[in-house]
Design a protein around this motif. Structure first.
Motif, PDB file in Angstrom:
ATOM      1  N   LYS A  61       2.159   4.582  15.445  1.00 39.84           N
ATOM      2  CA  LYS A  61       3.120   3.541  15.457  1.00 39.84           C
ATOM      3  C   LYS A  61       2.815   2.761  14.300  1.00 39.84           C
ATOM      4  N   ASP A  62       2.139   3.378  13.296  1.00 40.76           N
ATOM      5  CA  ASP A  62       2.189   2.561  11.983  1.00 40.76           C
ATOM      6  C   ASP A  62       3.381   2.866  11.117  1.00 40.76           C
ATOM      7  N   PRO A  63       4.215   1.991  10.910  1.00 36.62           N
ATOM      8  CA  PRO A  63       5.423   2.173  10.164  1.00 36.62           C
ATOM      9  C   PRO A  63       5.181   2.075   8.685  1.00 36.62           C
ATOM     10  N   HIS A  64       3.815   1.869   7.949  1.00 36.77           N
ATOM     11  CA  HIS A  64       3.591   1.707   6.996  1.00 36.77           C
ATOM     12  C   HIS A  64       3.019   2.961   6.095  1.00 36.77           C
ATOM     13  N   LEU A  65       2.520   3.674   6.985  1.00 38.23           N
ATOM     14  CA  LEU A  65       1.580   5.019   6.480  1.00 38.23           C
ATOM     15  C   LEU A  65       2.571   5.827   5.819  1.00 38.23           C
ATOM     16  N   ASP A  66       2.172   6.491   4.600  1.00 40.45           N
ATOM     17  CA  ASP A  66       2.711   7.751   4.234  1.00 40.45           C
ATOM     18  C   ASP A  66       3.178   8.811   5.008  1.00 40.45           C
ATOM     19  N   LEU A  67       4.274   9.022   4.938  1.00 37.92           N
ATOM     20  CA  LEU A  67       5.017   9.941   5.955  1.00 37.92           C
ATOM     21  C   LEU A  67       4.242  11.267   6.057  1.00 37.92           C
ATOM     22  N   GLN A  68       3.820  11.984   4.701  1.00 40.13           N
ATOM     23  CA  GLN A  68       2.829  13.297   4.892  1.00 40.13           C
ATOM     24  C   GLN A  68       1.738  13.101   5.477  1.00 40.13           C
ATOM     25  N   GLU A  69       1.145  11.938   5.072  1.00 40.38           N
ATOM     26  CA  GLU A  69      -0.178  11.735   5.684  1.00 40.38           C
ATOM     27  C   GLU A  69      -0.012  11.712   7.277  1.00 40.38           C
TER      28      GLU A  69
END
Ligand code: MG7
Length: 314
Positions: free
Chosen positions: A88-96
């Motif tokens: 649900k975290d919108p701020h996380l790096d996408l690849q990660e």
């Protein structure tokens, strides 16, 4: 099973009516033979709540079934607590995020394989769990007979298949007789009637686009006449913005994006966010009649559920 009651308010919200009308006009011109449906499963074709109580998802059907061990249930819960906030975290790096979601689905599917349920177990889970199709599902399946429908889900394909089997038994037809209907999800491989593997790569919340592309490419190779060649005019249905990734790697002429906004009471800003991404928003546990109405319009028929779309089209 289709919910027999629908007490929640059904609201259809169109954010940009002029744009939607233009798309509808274009598709009416092209005709119903150019239309294709791509739909998510959990909380899109199915309800979020029934009678105020949270309904089940595919994964929930497994944990609540009583057919899998306590160890499995405990592990599943721990993993959910760890990975769900990441999802649900919108701020996380996408690849990660993609790597972590892959990790979650791999762990989960390995744990299911260790439990080794059979097809009959999945049928039992699907018939006893709290997965409820939205109202209108039977009519939608009936009316869209010649319109290819692809259900694309990061849930458990075995539960989806079994849920449709339970539903189609209810309406006196059977799943294999549903024409132009396919499921792209985590489907199992069986040995001695026990599940021993899931098809790879697993479908997770982040990678639906490559799975849709792979499916369409494979169909093209199989049969030039096959109806599952992606048709130019798409109705895509999902309950989270990520579901729109289904269309990231494919080309199309017109697309109508239908968003199912279930969690409005949790986050009132969501409506704004959904308005940006979807053409039609169905709030709470609204039914599937707006989709049926669209198909009737595209087929040049008068709408029998006509109060949900622009006045001009009735
Ligand atoms: N989802 C994904 N996984 C799990 C799981 O192991 N347990 C539960 N309870 N839920 C899970 O339909 C896709 C949705 O399923 C959830 C591996 C994810 O939150 C995802 O959005």
């Amino acid at each position: 099973m289709e919910a027999e009651f629908n007490t929640e308010e059904e609201i259809v919200f169109k954010h940009n009516q002029a744009e939607l009308e233009e798309k509808i006009r274009n598709i009416i011109k092209d005709g119903i033979d150019t239309v294709q449906i791509l739909a998510d499963f959990d909380m899109t074709l199915t309800r979020d709540r029934v009678g105020g109580e949270k309904a089940s998802s595919c994964f929930g059907a497994l944990t609540h079934s009583g057919l899998l061990s306590d160890e499995y249930v405990e592990k599943n819960k721990k993993n959910y607590e760890k990975y769900r906030p990441i999802e649900k975290d919108p701020h996380l790096d996408l690849q990660e995020k993609e790597a972590l979601m892959e990790e979650w689905w791999e762990k989960e599917c390995d744990d299911i394989i260790n439990e080794g349920p059979s097809h009959e177990d999945f049928m039992k889970m699907a018939s006893s769990c709290k997965i409820y199709f939205r109202n209108g599902i039977s009519e939608l399946l009936e009316i869209r007979k010649d319109v290819p429908m692809l259900v694309v889900s990061a849930g458990i394909g075995e539960i989806i298949k079994a849920s449709f089997e339970v539903l189609t038994n209810d309406i006196d037809t059977n799943l294999s007789s549903l024409k132009n209907f396919s499921i792209v999800s985590n489907l199992g491989v069986y040995e001695d009637s026990k599940i021993v593997a899931f098809n790879q790569p697993l479908v997770n919340v982040m990678n639906k686009s490559s799975h849709v592309k792979k499916f369409i490419d494979a169909q093209k190779e199989l049969d030039e006449e096959n109806h599952h060649h992606l048709r130019g005019n798409i109705i895509v249905m999902g309950d989270v913005i990520e579901d729109l990734r289904m269309i990231d790697e494919i080309s199309y002429d017109n697309i109508i994006k239908v968003g199912f906004l279930n969690n409005l009471e949790v986050d009132s800003h969501l409506e704004e966010v959904y308005e940006k991404h979807f053409d039609i928003i169905i709030q709470h546990d609204g039914n599937l009649y707006p989709i049926i109405s669209l198909l009737q319009l595209f087929a040049g028929e008068k709408m029998s559920h006509g109060d949900k779309l622009p006045d001009d089209f009735r």
